[in-house]
Design a protein around this motif. Structure first.
Motif, mmCIF file in Angstrom:
data_model
loop_
_atom_site.group_PDB
_atom_site.id
_atom_site.type_symbol
_atom_site.label_atom_id
_atom_site.label_comp_id
_atom_site.label_asym_id
_atom_site.label_seq_id
_atom_site.Cartn_x
_atom_site.Cartn_y
_atom_site.Cartn_z
ATOM 1 N N ALA A 47 55.894 45.859 34.064
ATOM 2 C CA ALA A 47 55.431 44.485 34.276
ATOM 3 C C ALA A 47 54.657 44.382 35.588
ATOM 4 C CB ALA A 47 56.619 43.530 34.288
ATOM 5 N N ALA A 48 55.139 45.069 36.630
ATOM 6 C CA ALA A 48 54.446 45.058 37.924
ATOM 7 C C ALA A 48 53.041 45.632 37.771
ATOM 8 C CB ALA A 48 55.243 45.857 38.947
ATOM 9 N N LEU A 49 52.935 46.749 37.028
ATOM 10 C CA LEU A 49 51.623 47.360 36.798
ATOM 11 C C LEU A 49 50.698 46.414 36.057
ATOM 12 C CD1 LEU A 49 52.903 50.863 35.737
ATOM 13 C CD2 LEU A 49 51.308 50.468 37.608
ATOM 14 N N VAL A 50 51.249 45.770 35.025
ATOM 15 C CA VAL A 50 50.437 44.869 34.212
ATOM 16 C C VAL A 50 49.928 43.717 35.069
ATOM 17 C CG1 VAL A 50 50.543 43.156 32.360
ATOM 18 C CG2 VAL A 50 51.495 45.437 32.009
ATOM 19 N N ILE A 51 50.773 43.190 35.921
ATOM 20 C CA ILE A 51 50.377 42.026 36.720
ATOM 21 C C ILE A 51 49.297 42.396 37.746
ATOM 22 C CG2 ILE A 51 51.248 40.511 38.535
ATOM 23 C CD1 ILE A 51 53.688 40.049 36.785
ATOM 24 N N VAL A 52 49.453 43.562 38.376
ATOM 25 C CA VAL A 52 48.443 43.964 39.358
ATOM 26 C C VAL A 52 47.125 44.320 38.672
ATOM 27 C CG1 VAL A 52 47.813 45.734 41.021
ATOM 28 C CG2 VAL A 52 50.078 44.682 41.104
ATOM 29 N N TYR A 53 47.195 45.111 37.604
ATOM 30 C CA TYR A 53 45.960 45.517 36.935
ATOM 31 C C TYR A 53 45.317 44.367 36.182
ATOM 32 C CZ TYR A 53 45.535 50.282 38.290
ATOM 33 O OH TYR A 53 45.306 51.391 39.033
ATOM 34 N N GLY A 54 46.160 43.438 35.697
ATOM 35 C CA GLY A 54 45.610 42.250 35.032
ATOM 36 C C GLY A 54 44.660 41.501 35.945
ATOM 37 N N ALA A 55 44.984 41.469 37.242
ATOM 38 C CA ALA A 55 44.135 40.758 38.201
ATOM 39 C C ALA A 55 42.771 41.438 38.344
ATOM 40 C CB ALA A 55 44.826 40.674 39.556
ATOM 41 N N TYR A 56 42.776 42.787 38.400
ATOM 42 C CA TYR A 56 41.497 43.507 38.478
ATOM 43 C C TYR A 56 40.682 43.303 37.215
ATOM 44 C CZ TYR A 56 43.190 46.149 42.518
ATOM 45 O OH TYR A 56 43.648 46.511 43.735
ATOM 46 N N LEU A 57 41.359 43.478 36.070
ATOM 47 C CA LEU A 57 40.651 43.391 34.793
ATOM 48 C C LEU A 57 40.099 41.980 34.575
ATOM 49 C CD1 LEU A 57 43.001 45.579 32.583
ATOM 50 C CD2 LEU A 57 40.808 46.196 33.584
ATOM 51 N N ALA A 58 40.840 40.974 35.058
ATOM 52 C CA ALA A 58 40.375 39.590 34.903
ATOM 53 C C ALA A 58 39.017 39.418 35.581
ATOM 54 C CB ALA A 58 41.382 38.616 35.505
ATOM 55 N N GLU A 59 38.861 40.024 36.759
ATOM 56 C CA GLU A 59 37.600 39.892 37.474
ATOM 57 C C GLU A 59 36.475 40.634 36.760
ATOM 58 O OE1 GLU A 59 38.421 37.160 39.126
ATOM 59 O OE2 GLU A 59 36.979 37.844 40.615
ATOM 60 N N VAL A 60 36.811 41.772 36.165
ATOM 61 C CA VAL A 60 35.789 42.502 35.393
ATOM 62 C C VAL A 60 35.354 41.664 34.195
ATOM 63 C CG1 VAL A 60 35.296 44.577 34.048
ATOM 64 C CG2 VAL A 60 36.682 44.751 36.126
ATOM 65 N N PHE A 61 36.323 41.107 33.492
ATOM 66 C CA PHE A 61 35.996 40.265 32.337
ATOM 67 C C PHE A 61 35.160 39.063 32.767
ATOM 68 C CE2 PHE A 61 39.731 42.101 29.959
ATOM 69 C CZ PHE A 61 38.982 42.573 28.900
ATOM 70 N N ARG A 62 35.532 38.476 33.913
ATOM 71 C CA ARG A 62 34.829 37.283 34.362
ATOM 72 C C ARG A 62 33.361 37.609 34.673
ATOM 73 N NH1 ARG A 62 34.443 33.694 39.118
ATOM 74 N NH2 ARG A 62 35.052 35.431 40.421
ATOM 75 N N ALA A 63 33.163 38.774 35.302
ATOM 76 C CA ALA A 63 31.789 39.201 35.573
ATOM 77 C C ALA A 63 31.013 39.308 34.266
ATOM 78 C CB ALA A 63 31.784 40.537 36.306
ATOM 79 N N GLY A 64 31.679 39.848 33.232
ATOM 80 C CA GLY A 64 31.028 39.978 31.930
ATOM 81 C C GLY A 64 30.698 38.628 31.337
ATOM 82 N N ILE A 65 31.637 37.708 31.410
ATOM 83 C CA ILE A 65 31.429 36.372 30.844
ATOM 84 C C ILE A 65 30.260 35.695 31.544
ATOM 85 C CG2 ILE A 65 32.433 34.058 30.702
ATOM 86 C CD1 ILE A 65 35.157 35.452 30.257
ATOM 87 N N GLU A 66 30.207 35.837 32.868
ATOM 88 C CA GLU A 66 29.135 35.171 33.611
ATOM 89 C C GLU A 66 27.784 35.831 33.392
ATOM 90 O OE1 GLU A 66 30.546 34.793 37.608
ATOM 91 O OE2 GLU A 66 31.911 33.171 37.045
ATOM 92 N N SER A 67 27.794 37.081 32.915
ATOM 93 C CA SER A 67 26.521 37.762 32.696
ATOM 94 C C SER A 67 25.846 37.324 31.403
ATOM 95 C CB SER A 67 26.721 39.284 32.675
ATOM 96 O OG SER A 67 27.243 39.683 31.433
ATOM 97 N N VAL A 68 26.570 36.628 30.544
ATOM 98 C CA VAL A 68 25.957 36.149 29.294
ATOM 99 C C VAL A 68 25.083 34.935 29.630
ATOM 100 C CG1 VAL A 68 26.389 35.185 27.007
ATOM 101 C CG2 VAL A 68 27.841 37.011 27.884
ATOM 102 N N HIS A 69 23.826 35.001 29.229
ATOM 103 C CA HIS A 69 22.859 33.984 29.639
ATOM 104 C C HIS A 69 23.243 32.600 29.102
ATOM 105 C CE1 HIS A 69 18.942 32.039 30.241
ATOM 106 N NE2 HIS A 69 18.807 32.938 31.213
ATOM 107 N N PRO A 70 23.059 31.552 29.933
ATOM 108 C CA PRO A 70 23.398 30.187 29.501
ATOM 109 C C PRO A 70 22.697 29.768 28.208
ATOM 110 C CG PRO A 70 22.795 30.221 31.827
ATOM 111 C CD PRO A 70 22.595 31.598 31.322
ATOM 112 N N SER A 71 21.535 30.363 27.927
ATOM 113 C CA SER A 71 20.826 29.978 26.703
ATOM 114 C C SER A 71 21.623 30.354 25.458
ATOM 115 C CB SER A 71 19.450 30.640 26.658
ATOM 116 O OG SER A 71 19.588 32.040 26.582
ATOM 117 N N GLN A 72 22.466 31.376 25.586
ATOM 118 C CA GLN A 72 23.319 31.751 24.458
ATOM 119 C C GLN A 72 24.349 30.655 24.190
ATOM 120 O OE1 GLN A 72 23.666 34.843 22.473
ATOM 121 N NE2 GLN A 72 21.503 34.794 22.995
ATOM 122 N N LEU A 73 24.885 30.097 25.268
ATOM 123 C CA LEU A 73 25.834 28.989 25.133
ATOM 124 C C LEU A 73 25.154 27.781 24.522
ATOM 125 C CD1 LEU A 73 27.507 30.484 27.692
ATOM 126 C CD2 LEU A 73 28.573 28.257 27.627
#
Lengths: 245, 280
Positions: free
Chosen positions: B152-178
């Motif tokens: 659980a400790a590993l999941v919580i720490v790595y979840g935080a890193y992965l969340a930022e990677v995912f967020r970068a991906g989400i923000e990279s999708v152009h607003p015109s797609q939305l």
């Protein structure tokens, strides 16, 4: 059918639409013309509720769609929009691009949607592209797919935002032919365009926007041929100079 | 196609390119051979080589402790699979939570943001100690095992890193797609699910994999709290014979474990790229 009254839209300190009023009848095709920054695209985006407005009312079939209590998702189901840069979903095939909204939004039967989508693709000569990805299509082909994508939802109103501006000249024709076909079928359309020739051919009415207002409005022959306002004449003179009329 | 006959000039070019290719292959082979010989001579010719070879590359010791290390590795593998899936899910959830608009979601947004800030800053070892040594101290009913708490400790720490990677991906999708998706009547949820996330995830697959490979090495840290993973098993073996070979064995096994993961992701990324574009 569409009734825009006293619409105001600002971005920060710049006023893009200023007390703009415009009505569109059923089966009418209205072409919005005007210089870059005159508010054509913003108007279309406001009508589709992609932009919030700062004042005024937009009514569709008598219903105030700018009422904060109205659900924008429900309103948009009745309005189709096509964008300058097509905005197809690059990770989906052409067919999936078209069937996504009917299946997810309108919850229609998958087989029926697919048949309808294929029928449309045949009509616009793209049935062999159904399983291709958008990036493999030419600009004109992509834009025709984008129009089909908007049409399969049977919208009451179709908004076209500079749909030919990103296309090579020889690809413009195929898209314009398709839009002319829609007009013949009685589709109500509002289109922002730089193609004066096209506005002349397809529009029932040409509306010249200047500084976020409707400066002049009337039959194409009058607005484009014998404009009343000095600003309209100036704009058209520049267009003629650039060889676009 | 068959009727096409290359011109004299083109034939000349082809022949020239072929000569160049042969030349560069020969050059590469020669330089590799030189470097290889120098390395081998440099290492094996070193004065201490015989001792290093005995304490790091002892075949019989490697064979003797391989089963123990493999047993430890089995724990790594199970933890890796479970923690990867859980951390990816958590990261995705947090990333999406951070994109939610509207006043109602303020607490969700604030929590998600606070979480990514806190757990990317906290050293993993401290989180592990708190979870595996601190939490059991509460003596609650139905306390899970140390292994689960460590996971659980590993999941919580790595979840935080992965969340930022995912967020970068989400923000990279152009607003015109939305805009396109919303104009079709798709709700925010449907837009995320069908339009934004598929494109976002595809774009960030390589950095996500990077974090998974890092996680693969960090899952072993649960051994700090007791469970025996591959590195811990190697450490025990090393202590028994005063020979470091088990570490080398564990290291090689880790590299072998990472290879398929890297290979699969490269293949997936390449396939998606080829399918979507490069048609011209």
């Amino acid at each position: 059918m569409l009734d825009v009254a006293h619409l105001r839209k600002t971005f920060g300190t710049s006023v893009v639409l200023d007390d703009l009023s415009l009505s569109v009848d059923e089966h009418e095709v209205v072409a919005l013309i005007g210089a870059s920054g005159s508010g054509k695209s913003t108007l279309l985006r406001c009508v589709n509720l992609l932009e919030g407005i700062d004042d005024g009312v937009i009514r569709l079939d008598g219903e105030d769609i700018t009422d904060p209590r109205a659900d924008p998702d429900v309103v948009r189901r009745r309005i189709g929009m096509v964008f300058q840069s097509y905005n197809l979903f690059p990770h989906m095939t052409v067919l999936r691009n078209i069937t996504l909204a009917p299946s997810k939004v309108h919850k229609r039967d998958a087989r029926e949607i697919e048949e309808q989508a294929m029928e449309w693709l045949r009509r616009v000569g793209l049935e062999d592209k159904a399983s291709s990805y958008p990036d493999r299509l030419s600009g004109g082909q992509q834009q025709r797919v984008a129009i089909v994508r908007a049409l399969v939802n049977s919208p009451r109103l179709l908004l076209l935002d500079e749909v030919t501006s990103a296309l090579d000249p020889e690809l413009v024709g195929e898209v314009l032919t398709m839009i002319r076909g829609l007009k013949d079928e009685g589709m109500t359309m509002v289109l922002a365009t730089h193609e004066m020739g096209f506005a002349k051919q397809v529009a029932d009415r040409v509306v010249f926007l200047d500084g976020g207002r409707v400066l002049e409005s009337g039959p194409p022959a009058q607005v484009l041929g014998d404009p009343v306002e000095a600003r309209t004449r100036q704009f058209l003179a520049r267009i003629i100079e650039a060889g676009r009329l | 196609m068959s009727a096409f006959q290359p011109s004299e000039i083109q034939l000349g070019r082809i022949a020239y390119r072929r000569r160049q290719t042969v030349r560069s292959v020969l050059l590469a082979a020669a330089s590799t051979a030189v470097v290889g010989v120098v390395l081998v001579l440099g290492v094996t010719g070193a004065p201490g080589w015989e001792r290093v070879k005995r304490s790091f590359f002892d075949g019989s010791i490697a064979r003797e402790y391989l089963p123990d290390i493999l047993e430890g590795l089995w724990l790594n593998l199970r933890l890796l699979v479970v923690c990867t899936l859980a951390a990816l899910a958590l990261g995705l959830l947090i990333a999406v939570a951070r994109t939610l608009r509207g006043a109602v979601f303020f607490p969700v947004r604030a929590l998600a943001t606070g979480y990514t800030y806190a757990f990317r800053g906290l050293p993993l070892i401290i989180v592990l100690y708190v979870f595996t040594l601190g939490v059991p101290g509460l003596r609650l009913e139905g306390m899970p095992s140390v292994l689960v708490l460590g996971g659980a400790a590993l999941v919580i720490v790595y979840g935080a890193y992965l969340a930022e990677v995912f967020r970068a991906g989400i923000e990279s999708v152009h607003p015109s797609q939305l805009a396109a998706a919303r104009s079709l009547g798709l709700t925010y949820r449907q837009t995320m699910r069908h339009v934004v996330l598929p494109q976002a995830v595809r774009r960030v697959t390589p950095p996500l994999l990077n974090d998974v490979v890092a996680l693969q090495k960090d899952v072993g840290l649960v051994s700090l709290a007791g469970p025996i993973d591959a590195v811990r098993a190697a450490q025990i073996a090393t202590a028994q014979d005063a020979n470091f070979t088990p570490y080398i064995v564990a290291g090689v096994l880790f590299v072998l474990l990472a290879l398929p993961l890297i290979g699969v992701t490269d293949w997936v990324t390449l396939r998606a790229a080829r399918r979507q574009s490069a048609g011209f």
